[in-house]
Design an enzyme around this catalytic site. Structure first.
Site, PDB file in Angstrom:
ATOM      1  N   SER A 360       0.833  -1.205   0.000  1.00  0.00           N
ATOM      2  CA  SER A 360       0.000   0.000   0.000  1.00  0.00           C
ATOM      3  C   SER A 360       0.868   1.255   0.000  1.00  0.00           C
ATOM      4  O   SER A 360       2.018   1.236   0.433  1.00  0.00           O
ATOM      5  CB  SER A 360      -0.921   0.020   1.222  1.00  0.00           C
ATOM      6  N   ASP A 361       0.321   2.350  -0.469  1.00  0.00           N
ATOM      7  CA  ASP A 361       0.992   3.638  -0.347  1.00  0.00           C
ATOM      8  C   ASP A 361       0.880   4.106   1.109  1.00  0.00           C
ATOM      9  O   ASP A 361       0.071   3.592   1.891  1.00  0.00           O
ATOM     10  CB  ASP A 361       0.364   4.660  -1.296  1.00  0.00           C
ATOM     11  N   THR A 362       1.695   5.099   1.465  1.00  0.00           N
ATOM     12  CA  THR A 362       1.764   5.556   2.858  1.00  0.00           C
ATOM     13  C   THR A 362       0.434   6.172   3.296  1.00  0.00           C
ATOM     14  O   THR A 362      -0.014   7.168   2.736  1.00  0.00           O
ATOM     15  CB  THR A 362       2.895   6.585   3.016  1.00  0.00           C
TER      16      THR A 362
END
Length: 662
Positions: A360-362
């Site tokens: 996942s992205d941050t």
């Protein structure tokens, strides 16, 4: 044979050969080093007793197939240890170059950390070794993976690099690499960078960016390979092959390609880091598969280790994209891509055949879980993991995963599946045998002059000559040896001004690099001028704009025009976006586009020591009206012909345009 293993009280000293190579053990044995645990020996073969039980377990045995090793280790892990592994968080704190202990994150078995600073590589190596020693001392001795955004280029918002001793080699930005059109050069770049990263202990890249630059306003275009899917696919494929090698192994740096299924499809440049841009619009029928997916197909073909979805959700205002509909009335489930089962399991894994793990992205499963804002943290984590996301970035607390399993929201088998992906990568990278690196060796690698020599060639190849007018019967460029003796060159950097530190540094660099150039500070006596215009916008401003003026840091556009009208002016423009250049271009005598390059490369083109060969990686818009009318999910070369900027000579600054001297 296991009964014959002997417990050694001494760790093997650091291999005298190049780190990552065999330490002399037979049968292609890996280099093995332990600092917190014992070494088990079998003849000349060495193994780490990672769980400190005095015998060789399958997961400790590098002779055993990786899938068998991983399966054994997963069985030994507690739910809490597995949940801790499924997080990527910020780098642990160091004080006076010493790891601050105790460290809660390491103790909870979090093993992926983002490193954003840019010290010299010996410092990074030292950080890595301290972290690995503490991790090795944990119950199961699971090593750490340090990850970073790309760090061989200039960057507005992410890990910025410049040339300097002890730093990674400095290359043009991804747009510049795309402008070279040279896939072998790009693979050479990636192989060079991988050696530098590997030597310092950074083993995973948050990149490269496979997004197609279809909305000129989007502030992250700087990180892309431009607007053309075929070109960007070639770039991505070769970057992955360069960092990975033939396949992921002990000398590799793993790639996390981003942002699936393409972050470039924007609405007026608004970015999904912010609520205003939380959706991906596809107003053009079939644009998702036609323009945005091909680069990810190329990444998968190259064997990419992991894929990062973007924050946004696909909007149901979109035209039909040719995918199975979510239900009878909705084309998409309007939930962020990291929580979107149809996007990950059906499209990425099913249709595209991706076999790696999803990162996942941050914050994409936290505060930026668009479309799932009403869910509890446990529900968000469960939804993301069920949808196929395997590791959560920007999270430091594994409790939501643990509670989701204990409360029946998430099957532990799904957790095991994710941890299996992660351990598989760690073992392929050789981290279980020897995660340690040598700081002096890291310095030797990055200080290799051959690396910067290759990078300098890329800088020159990345430059695009857009204009080269005839003045007094002769082309302005190049200023060869016969011309330069009569030239008095006025130099100015924008933003800044003639007295700014940036301008002074530029003058000093040019005069040191080519003493044959006579520089004057008096515009009245100049025969020529060189101005370098470097507009900037930050994604964190949440204010997309591409006009050249105070809003992009250029406070004195009138001064640029004044210089251009006074003397024949070579105007270089640094493009992190396809800027609106309708004010600063018309009065120039020559125009060069740059993409995060060294000044010396521009001098080589100006002086004719290098014949410009670069081609634009995107289309430059004609004016603000053209941008207002553009469609955010298609490349500039597909837009109406009125979209592209046309200079007074009749040349259109569209994708693939670029002049040469010959």
């Amino acid at each position: 044979t296991i009964a014959a293993l002997m417990l050694s009280s001494l760790a093997i000293p650091y291999a005298s050969a190049e780190p990552g190579k065999s330490n002399g053990n037979k049968q292609n044995a890996p280099s093995v080093e332990a600092r917190s645990k014992q070494i088990l020996t079998q003849g000349e073969k060495k193994f780490k007793d990672l769980n400190n039980n005095g015998r060789l377990d399958p997961y400790e045995n590098w002779q055993v197939p990786i899938d068998v090793r991983v399966k054994d280790l997963v069985k030994k892990m507690t739910l809490e240890e597995k949940a801790g592994m499924m997080l990527i968080t910020e780098f642990p704190q160091f004080k006076d170059n010493k790891l601050v202990l105790p460290n809660k994150l390491i103790n909870q078995n979090t093993r992926y950390y983002i490193f954003r600073q840019t010290p010299t590589t010996d410092v990074i190596a030292n950080y890595n070794n301290q972290l690995q020693e503490v991790a090795e001392g944990s119950r199961l001795g699971i090593p750490i993976v340090i990850t970073s955004n790309p760090r061989n280029h200039a960057s507005t918002d992410y890990t910025n690099n410049s040339e300097g001793a002890g730093l990674h080699s400095f290359w043009p930005g991804p747009l510049g690499l795309a402008a070279t059109r040279d896939t072998s050069l790009v693979k050479d770049f990636a192989e060079t960078a991988a050696k530098e990263w590997r030597a310092s202990g950074i083993r995973k890249v948050y990149g490269y960016t496979a997004d197609i630059a279809t909305d000129p306003l989007w502030a992250r275009i700087e990180d892309t390979f431009g607007e053309q899917p075929e070109l960007a696919s070639d770039m991505i494929y070769n970057v992955i092959k360069g960092f990975h090698g033939k396949e992921l192994g002990k000398d590799s740096v793993s790639i996390t390609v981003k942002h699936f299924p393409g972050g470039g499809a924007r609405d007026n440049g608004l970015d999904p880091h912010f609520v205003e841009g939380k959706f991906n619009p596809y107003p053009t029928e079939g644009s998702l598969l036609k323009y945005h997916i091909p680069t990810f197909k190329a990444a998968i073909a190259a064997g990419v280790s992991s894929v990062m979805p973007y924050y946004a959700f696909p909007s149901n205002t979109s035209a039909d994209q040719g995918l199975p509909w979510f239900n009878e009335t909705q084309q998409f489930e309007e939930v962020g891509f990291a929580l979107n089962k149809a996007i990950i399991m059906d499209l990425l894994r099913g249709q595209l055949g991706f076999k790696g793990y999803v990162n996942s992205d941050t914050g994409a499963v936290g505060n930026n879980a668009w479309g799932a804002e009403g869910l509890t943290p446990e529900q968000k984590f469960a939804k993301a993991i069920d949808a196929g996301t395997n590791i959560i970035s920007g999270a430091s607390d594994p409790t939501p995963i643990i509670n989701a399993v204990k409360n029946g929201l998430l099957a532990e088998e799904k957790v095991d599946e994710s941890v299996t992906f992660l351990l598989n990568e760690m073992m392929k990278l050789g981290l279980f045998e020897n995660p340690y690196v040598d700081g002096q060796y890291a310095l030797n690698v990055v200080n290799n002059p051959e690396s910067q020599k290759k990078a300098d060639e890329a800088h020159r190849k990345s430059l695009v000559l857009l204009r080269n007018d005839t003045v007094n019967g002769k082309k302005v460029l190049p200023l060869g040896d016969s011309e330069i003796k009569d030239v008095k060159l006025y130099i100015e950097m924008f933003p800044g001004g003639n007295d700014a530190a940036a301008t002074r540094k530029l003058k000093e660099t040019i005069q040191k690099y080519d003493p044959s150039i006579t520089v004057t500070d008096n515009l009245a006596e100049a025969t020529h001028a060189f101005v370098w215009v470097r507009p900037v916008q930050s994604n964190w401003d949440n204010n997309p704009r591409i006009t050249v003026g105070p809003e992009t840091g250029i406070n004195n556009v009138d001064k640029i025009i004044e210089i251009q009208k006074k003397v024949p002016t070579i105007t270089a423009i640094n493009f992190t976006n396809p800027w609106l250049i309708d004010q600063i271009e018309p009065n120039a005598a020559a125009v060069i586009s740059t993409f995060g390059v060294k000044a010396e490369a521009i001098v080589d083109v100006i002086r004719g020591k290098f014949n410009p060969t670069g081609k634009l990686p995107f289309t430059i818009p004609a004016n603000k009206a053209a941008v207002d009318n553009e469609v955010g999910d298609i490349p500039g070369y597909v837009e109406d012909p009125s979209y592209v900027y046309k200079n007074k000579n009749g040349d259109s600054y569209g994708f693939d345009f670029g002049l040469t001297y010959k």
